[in-house]
Scaffold this active site. Structure first.
Site, PDB file in Angstrom:
ATOM      1  N   TYR A   1       0.844  -1.196   0.000  1.00 12.25           N
ATOM      2  CA  TYR A   1       0.000   0.000   0.000  1.00 12.25           C
ATOM      3  C   TYR A   1       0.875   1.239   0.000  1.00 12.25           C
ATOM      4  O   TYR A   1       1.816   1.328   0.788  1.00 12.25           O
ATOM      5  CB  TYR A   1      -0.944   0.014   1.208  1.00 12.25           C
ATOM      6  CG  TYR A   1      -2.380  -0.042   0.738  1.00 12.25           C
ATOM      7  CD1 TYR A   1      -2.985   1.100   0.221  1.00 12.25           C
ATOM      8  CD2 TYR A   1      -3.093  -1.227   0.737  1.00 12.25           C
ATOM      9  CE1 TYR A   1      -4.280   1.043  -0.273  1.00 12.25           C
ATOM     10  CE2 TYR A   1      -4.378  -1.284   0.238  1.00 12.25           C
ATOM     11  CZ  TYR A   1      -4.977  -0.143  -0.267  1.00 12.25           C
ATOM     12  OH  TYR A   1      -6.237  -0.189  -0.778  1.00 12.25           O
TER      13      TYR A   1
ATOM     14  N   GLU B   1      -0.482   4.816  -0.543  1.00 13.88           N
ATOM     15  CA  GLU B   1      -1.275   6.039  -0.780  1.00 13.88           C
ATOM     16  C   GLU B   1      -0.400   7.275  -0.642  1.00 13.88           C
ATOM     17  O   GLU B   1       0.434   7.358   0.256  1.00 13.88           O
ATOM     18  CB  GLU B   1      -2.434   6.111   0.218  1.00 13.88           C
ATOM     19  CG  GLU B   1      -3.609   5.252  -0.193  1.00 13.88           C
ATOM     20  CD  GLU B   1      -4.789   5.371   0.763  1.00 13.88           C
ATOM     21  OE1 GLU B   1      -4.695   6.133   1.747  1.00 13.88           O
ATOM     22  OE2 GLU B   1      -5.797   4.694   0.512  1.00 13.88           O
TER      23      GLU B   1
ATOM     24  N   ASP C   1      -6.232  13.140 -25.589  1.00 17.89           N
ATOM     25  CA  ASP C   1      -6.332  11.762 -25.106  1.00 17.89           C
ATOM     26  C   ASP C   1      -5.683  10.866 -26.151  1.00 17.89           C
ATOM     27  O   ASP C   1      -6.286  10.554 -27.182  1.00 17.89           O
ATOM     28  CB  ASP C   1      -7.806  11.404 -24.886  1.00 17.89           C
ATOM     29  CG  ASP C   1      -7.969   9.996 -24.325  1.00 17.89           C
ATOM     30  OD1 ASP C   1      -6.987   9.221 -24.354  1.00 17.89           O
ATOM     31  OD2 ASP C   1      -9.083   9.674 -23.861  1.00 17.89           O
TER      32      ASP C   1
ATOM     33  N   THR D   1      -3.721   5.785 -21.952  1.00 17.50           N
ATOM     34  CA  THR D   1      -3.527   4.453 -21.396  1.00 17.50           C
ATOM     35  C   THR D   1      -2.120   4.015 -21.760  1.00 17.50           C
ATOM     36  O   THR D   1      -1.462   4.623 -22.607  1.00 17.50           O
ATOM     37  CB  THR D   1      -4.511   3.433 -22.009  1.00 17.50           C
ATOM     38  OG1 THR D   1      -4.303   3.394 -23.423  1.00 17.50           O
ATOM     39  CG2 THR D   1      -5.961   3.818 -21.723  1.00 17.50           C
TER      40      THR D   1
ATOM     41  N   LYS E   1      -2.186   0.066 -25.005  1.00 17.42           N
ATOM     42  CA  LYS E   1      -2.599  -0.086 -26.408  1.00 17.42           C
ATOM     43  C   LYS E   1      -1.353  -0.089 -27.292  1.00 17.42           C
ATOM     44  O   LYS E   1      -0.519  -0.958 -27.123  1.00 17.42           O
ATOM     45  CB  LYS E   1      -3.635   0.988 -26.734  1.00 17.42           C
ATOM     46  CG  LYS E   1      -4.886   0.805 -25.838  1.00 17.42           C
ATOM     47  CD  LYS E   1      -5.972   1.830 -26.062  1.00 17.42           C
ATOM     48  CE  LYS E   1      -7.119   1.600 -25.083  1.00 17.42           C
ATOM     49  NZ  LYS E   1      -8.153   2.628 -25.177  1.00 17.42           N
TER      50      LYS E   1
ATOM     51  N   ARG F   1      -1.868  -2.714 -18.404  1.00 12.47           N
ATOM     52  CA  ARG F   1      -3.128  -1.961 -18.332  1.00 12.47           C
ATOM     53  C   ARG F   1      -2.954  -0.895 -17.290  1.00 12.47           C
ATOM     54  O   ARG F   1      -2.826  -1.197 -16.100  1.00 12.47           O
ATOM     55  CB  ARG F   1      -4.256  -2.873 -17.877  1.00 12.47           C
ATOM     56  CG  ARG F   1      -4.764  -3.774 -18.917  1.00 12.47           C
ATOM     57  CD  ARG F   1      -6.144  -4.254 -18.531  1.00 12.47           C
ATOM     58  NE  ARG F   1      -7.114  -3.618 -19.368  1.00 12.47           N
ATOM     59  CZ  ARG F   1      -7.363  -3.990 -20.619  1.00 12.47           C
ATOM     60  NH1 ARG F   1      -6.707  -4.980 -21.159  1.00 12.47           N
ATOM     61  NH2 ARG F   1      -8.279  -3.375 -21.324  1.00 12.47           N
TER      62      ARG F   1
END
Ligand SMILES: *Cc1c(COP(=O)(O)O)cnc(C)c1O
Length: 391
Positions: free
Chosen positions: A44, A46, A190, A216, A219, A225
């Site tokens: 974790y 954060e 984008d 992203t 692609k 991902r």
């Protein structure tokens, strides 16, 4: 557990024994896979490097900093956030960072090749929590820049998205920039689909023309991902708080702990994309898309029927093919039976709805990774074309 392992094995074989033409898909390298399946998934973290809410992040900080540095260098941006879980949350974070609920946004219609997160009305967060106006394409499927300009001057949106998900033409960032500046709208590129083409040098980069870049990484960029948001020099000149606003919107605004395995895999993919071989890859993607089109056109050239197939594109890695009214899904299912995996897609000005669209979308990034060249793409194009006209 064994059942899942078996299914994963089967999926792996399936992926390798079929022809993968979905333009948003790709095959990741073993190095990216290794980072993705690592113990980083346990941690974790954060917050941001040096400002974490949990202890034990000394290596995690180094990894995230490396991903950021590599990403900034690759895309030539001033600031980068690598924590968005995927492309849609990245766009949500941008909207949250720069706007108030109910503000007006502008994006390309879904049927024209735009993305759901660019203001698609009613059913999406971007269309529900913001007022949205959408621009369309002409009969060739190219953005109608004149109509866009007129609409922007009339509607005065606060933010404009450029970039698409089924858009087979190059995007003119400069025209977008001129139009956005007329109403002082934030301009967001984008580049989810074309990030790999941009770093590979076969599509112009938006970096000098827009305030923010969203992408992203899975692609054409061929990473895990995931997604990133980049803030450009132009963006910071316009608003010196822009980077801070983006970071705060991603965390704590929208997300909790970042997926550190993904971020490490992103750092690996950024390095891979900076190699000379990646330029060759990007070049081959384009040559292969041209070959795919040639193959499709062979069918419609008069030997088989008088009316050629209506093909939209291509100047990038993808094409949209008109299969006839509401025929897209049927064609996609038939192709799946032949071991060719594509997706049904709306065509420009589709009279059918998005659930029963009239076209299919095909692209070259994945099979180019597998080593396919023009010859293979011409052949598969001809097979697809023949199947469509015989439907
Ligand atoms: C794929 C895509 C996205 C969304 O990415 P997800 O990771 O599927 O959420 C956003 N914008 C564009 C233009 C895309 O093509």
């Amino acid at each position: 557990m064994n059942k899942i392992i078996d299914l994963i094995d089967e999926e792996q074989r399936y992926q390798n024994n079929t022809i993968r033409l979905i333009p948003s898909e790709n095959f990741i390298s073993e190095a990216v896979k290794q980072a993705l399946s690592s113990d980083l998934s346990n941690k974790y973290a954060e917050g941001y490097p040096g400002k974490r809410y949990y202890q034990g992040n000394k290596f995690i900080d180094e990894i995230e900093n490396l991903a950021i540095e590599r990403g900034k260098r690759l895309f030539k941006v001033e600031h980068m956030n690598v924590q968005p879980y995927s492309g849609s949350p990245a766009n949500a974070a941008i909207l949250m960072a720069l706007l108030e609920p109910g503000d007006k946004i502008c994006g390309m219609k879904l049927s024209a090749g735009g993305h759901l997160t660019h203001g698609h009305p009613r059913i999406t967060f971007s269309g529900k929590f913001f007022e949205s106006v959408q621009y369309d394409v002409d009969s060739e499927g190219k953005i109608d820049y004149e109509a866009l300009e007129e609409m922007v001057e009339r509607e005065k949106p606060k933010l404009i998205f450029c970039g698409g998900t089924a858009y087979p033409w190059k995007i003119d960032w400069q025209i977008f920039s001129k139009i956005a500046s007329k109403v002082n709208a934030y301009l967001i590129a984008d580049i989810a689909h074309i990030a790999g083409l941009i770093v590979g040098g076969v599509h112009e980069s938006p970096v000098d023309f827009v305030d923010v870049i969203s992408s992203t990484t899975h692609k054409t960029l061929r990473g895990p991902r995931g997604a990133f948001i980049g803030v450009t020099k132009k963006g910071l000149e316009r608003d010196s708080e822009l980077a801070k606003k983006i970071d705060r919107a991603v965390f704590p605004g929208l997300q909790g702990g970042p997926h550190m395995n993904t971020i490490a895999a992103m750092a690996v993919a950024f390095e891979e994309a900076s190699r000379p071989e990646f330029k060759e890859y990007a070049n081959q993607i384009i040559k292969n898309a041209q070959a795919l089109k040639r193959g499709l056109e062979m069918v419609g050239s008069g030997r088989d029927r008088s009316v050629p197939l209506k093909i939209f594109g291509t100047e990038n890695h993808l094409l949209v093919i008109d299969c006839g009214f509401e025929k897209g899904k049927e064609v996609a299912v038939k192709l799946e039976e032949m071991g060719i995996i594509v997706n049904a897609n709306t065509i420009p000005h589709d009279q059918a709805g998005p659930f029963k669209p009239s076209g299919i979308r095909v692209g070259t990034p994945a099979m180019t990774t597998k080593g396919w060249k023009e010859k293979e793409f011409e052949e598969v194009g001809e097979r697809i074309g023949r199947m469509i006209i015989n439907m």
